[in-house]
Design a protein around this motif. Structure first.
Motif, PDB file in Angstrom:
ATOM      1  N   LYS A 102      27.523  28.523  13.371  1.00 35.33           N
ATOM      2  CA  LYS A 102      26.389  29.445  13.278  1.00 35.33           C
ATOM      3  C   LYS A 102      26.259  30.303  14.541  1.00 35.33           C
ATOM      4  N   GLY A 103      27.396  30.708  15.090  1.00 33.50           N
ATOM      5  CA  GLY A 103      27.404  31.609  16.230  1.00 33.50           C
ATOM      6  C   GLY A 103      27.415  30.939  17.578  1.00 33.50           C
ATOM      7  N   LYS A 104      26.884  29.707  17.690  1.00 29.90           N
ATOM      8  CA  LYS A 104      26.837  29.012  18.971  1.00 29.90           C
ATOM      9  C   LYS A 104      28.067  28.130  19.159  1.00 29.90           C
ATOM     10  N   THR A 105      28.428  27.906  20.420  1.00 28.63           N
ATOM     11  CA  THR A 105      29.521  26.994  20.732  1.00 28.63           C
ATOM     12  C   THR A 105      28.939  25.698  21.288  1.00 28.63           C
ATOM     13  N   TYR A 106      29.406  24.589  20.747  1.00 27.14           N
ATOM     14  CA  TYR A 106      28.904  23.264  21.123  1.00 27.14           C
ATOM     15  C   TYR A 106      29.980  22.499  21.889  1.00 27.14           C
ATOM     16  N   TRP A 107      29.564  21.903  23.005  1.00 27.31           N
ATOM     17  CA  TRP A 107      30.447  21.062  23.801  1.00 27.31           C
ATOM     18  C   TRP A 107      29.876  19.650  23.904  1.00 27.31           C
ATOM     19  N   LEU A 108      30.753  18.669  23.940  1.00 26.45           N
ATOM     20  CA  LEU A 108      30.358  17.376  24.456  1.00 26.45           C
ATOM     21  C   LEU A 108      30.328  17.518  25.970  1.00 26.45           C
ATOM     22  N   ALA A 109      29.323  16.959  26.619  1.00 26.12           N
ATOM     23  CA  ALA A 109      29.165  17.129  28.061  1.00 26.12           C
ATOM     24  C   ALA A 109      28.440  15.920  28.623  1.00 26.12           C
ATOM     25  N   PHE A 110      28.583  15.707  29.927  1.00 29.57           N
ATOM     26  CA  PHE A 110      27.918  14.561  30.542  1.00 29.57           C
ATOM     27  C   PHE A 110      27.148  15.002  31.775  1.00 29.57           C
ATOM     28  N   ASP A 111      25.975  14.389  31.939  1.00 30.71           N
ATOM     29  CA  ASP A 111      25.085  14.689  33.044  1.00 30.71           C
ATOM     30  C   ASP A 111      25.761  14.348  34.367  1.00 30.71           C
ATOM     31  N   LYS A 112      25.624  15.233  35.356  1.00 29.19           N
ATOM     32  CA  LYS A 112      26.268  14.996  36.648  1.00 29.19           C
ATOM     33  C   LYS A 112      25.664  13.805  37.392  1.00 29.19           C
ATOM     34  N   LYS A 113      24.426  13.461  37.054  1.00 28.17           N
ATOM     35  CA  LYS A 113      23.761  12.375  37.766  1.00 28.17           C
ATOM     36  C   LYS A 113      24.031  11.024  37.128  1.00 28.17           C
ATOM     37  N   ASP A 114      23.664  10.875  35.849  1.00 28.95           N
ATOM     38  CA  ASP A 114      23.839   9.565  35.212  1.00 28.95           C
ATOM     39  C   ASP A 114      25.103   9.477  34.366  1.00 28.95           C
ATOM     40  N   ARG A 115      25.847  10.603  34.218  1.00 31.39           N
ATOM     41  CA  ARG A 115      27.124  10.661  33.499  1.00 31.39           C
ATOM     42  C   ARG A 115      26.981  10.326  32.021  1.00 31.39           C
ATOM     43  N   GLU A 116      25.775  10.408  31.496  1.00 30.22           N
ATOM     44  CA  GLU A 116      25.556  10.100  30.090  1.00 30.22           C
ATOM     45  C   GLU A 116      26.111  11.209  29.208  1.00 30.22           C
ATOM     46  N   LEU A 117      26.822  10.826  28.166  1.00 28.10           N
ATOM     47  CA  LEU A 117      27.464  11.796  27.290  1.00 28.10           C
ATOM     48  C   LEU A 117      26.477  12.337  26.261  1.00 28.10           C
ATOM     49  N   ASP A 118      26.352  13.658  26.189  1.00 28.44           N
ATOM     50  CA  ASP A 118      25.470  14.328  25.233  1.00 28.44           C
ATOM     51  C   ASP A 118      26.188  15.563  24.698  1.00 28.44           C
TER      52      ASP A 118
END
Length: 368
Positions: A194-210
């Motif tokens: 739908k026009g947007k690009t989605y990445w898996l990414a992780f927080d620089k602090k807690d490294r949690e994957l979102d």
């Protein structure tokens, strides 16, 4: 009343409900119908409303884009049907029925609609292999016309920050974006929907994957979107994203220390979607394919009650294809046995569309 007596608005509304593969056969019916195929507004309306017919495409380890034929009858098999274009590619990305690819020697970038047979070369291209390229779209508020942008990114020399550049497809003029992020992108898995690009990414602090999305209208990243369950990046053995019939996102998750892989699918995503909800559609528990570097997968929600998965990986220089049905039974199919170190095989669902590729806009002259 015959079809010829229908108003053009009603005719467009009817044709916009017909799947693209079927509709293409009607193109030569008359001049009016043919003109609808090259109308950007109609093409966009069709892509949003028509039933989606998904094909299976693969970038093989010979760096060619091919269509696959999957047989799930008594003797399951998978075959390469044909090469869509006789060129080698080093990167490929798809959005709205358009494919963005970089050729095998990283010198040419092309946007291509395989279904309509349209191509557009984009210049200039960064002459190195560290850049990644993705494609997305936005809708102009005044004209309501959908336009496309290419986003490219790479780590800076210090390796601590991503550098982003963007260009409108109609201009091929690159601009540097000033983006500060508090998360790191997981580069091996990103998709556009739908026009947007989605990445898996992780927080620089807690490294949690979102998961995070990039909005091409605002040219910025949105808020964090949680995955079905939250763990630090180091807790996962395998993660991958996919798109389901240009309507939903799908994620494959495998935690370390287990062969169990789960495939989750979101609710339908559109302009009004505020919250993502996840539903688990498949659980794969097969020790024969544990760690899968370069894994990709494809979900078809209609076959076998909407629960068919295909993925490939390269393991000891041997490609493998697996199918998983509604009963979670895993069937392995041997595929090509050649090996190319530059790129893992990549399989994805492709929905044909009538979307037109934007061409360079003519610069206005004084007096125009």
């Amino acid at each position: 009343m015959s079809i010829s007596e229908l108003s053009q608005d009603l005719l467009e509304e009817i044709l916009c409900r017909v799947p693209a593969i079927s509709l293409k056969k009607l193109r030569s019916t008359c001049k009016l119908w043919n003109s609808l195929f090259i109308d950007k507004r109609v093409a966009r309306n069709h892509f949003d409303k028509a039933a989606k017919q998904s094909l299976i495409l693969m970038v093989t380890n010979k760096l060619r884009v091919c269509s696959l034929s999957l047989n799930l009858n008594e003797t399951p098999s998978v075959k390469v049907r044909n090469e869509l274009r006789r060129v080698t590619v080093s990167q490929v990305f798809h959005c709205d029925g358009l494919l963005l690819y970089i050729n095998g020697v990283d010198t040419i970038m092309v946007v291509w609609n395989p279904f309509m047979g349209q191509t557009r070369w984009v210049q200039p291209i960064a002459r190195d292999q560290t850049h990644k390229y993705v494609l997305g779209s936005y809708q102009d508020i005044k004209s309501r016309i959908t336009s496309y942008k290419i986003l490219r990114y790479r780590y800076t020399l210090c390796g601590s920050k991503l550098a982003f550049e963007i260009c409108e497809l109609y201009s091929s003029s690159w601009r540097v974006l000033d983006i500060t992020m508090d998360f790191d992108l997981y580069h091996n898995s990103c998709v556009s929907l739908k026009g947007k690009t989605y990445w898996l990414a992780f927080d620089k602090k807690d490294r949690e994957l979102d998961m995070f999305s990039f909005d091409y209208a605002t040219e910025s990243f949105g808020n964090r979107m949680p995955l079905p369950y939250q763990f630090p990046r180091c807790s996962y053995e395998t993660v991958a994203l996919s798109v389901v019939r240009e309507e939903k996102l799908s994620v494959l998750l495998q935690l370390r220390g287990t062969s169990r892989k789960e495939i989750w699918v979101t609710n339908k995503i559109n302009e009004t979607t505020q919250v993502l909800s996840w539903s688990k559609v498949l659980t794969l528990d097969n020790s024969d394919f544990g760690y899968c570097p370069g894994l990709s997968f494809f979900v078809d929600e209609e076959k076998k009650q909407g629960k068919v998965d295909i993925h490939t990986n390269d393991e000891v220089f041997e490609n493998k294809v697996y199918t998983v049905g509604e009963d979670n039974k895993v069937t392995q199919l041997r595929f090509e046995q050649s090996f190319c170190p530059k790129m893992d095989p990549y399989v994805f669902g492709y929905v044909p569309s009538l979307v037109q590729i934007e061409q360079p806009r003519r610069k206005r002259k004084r007096g125009d």
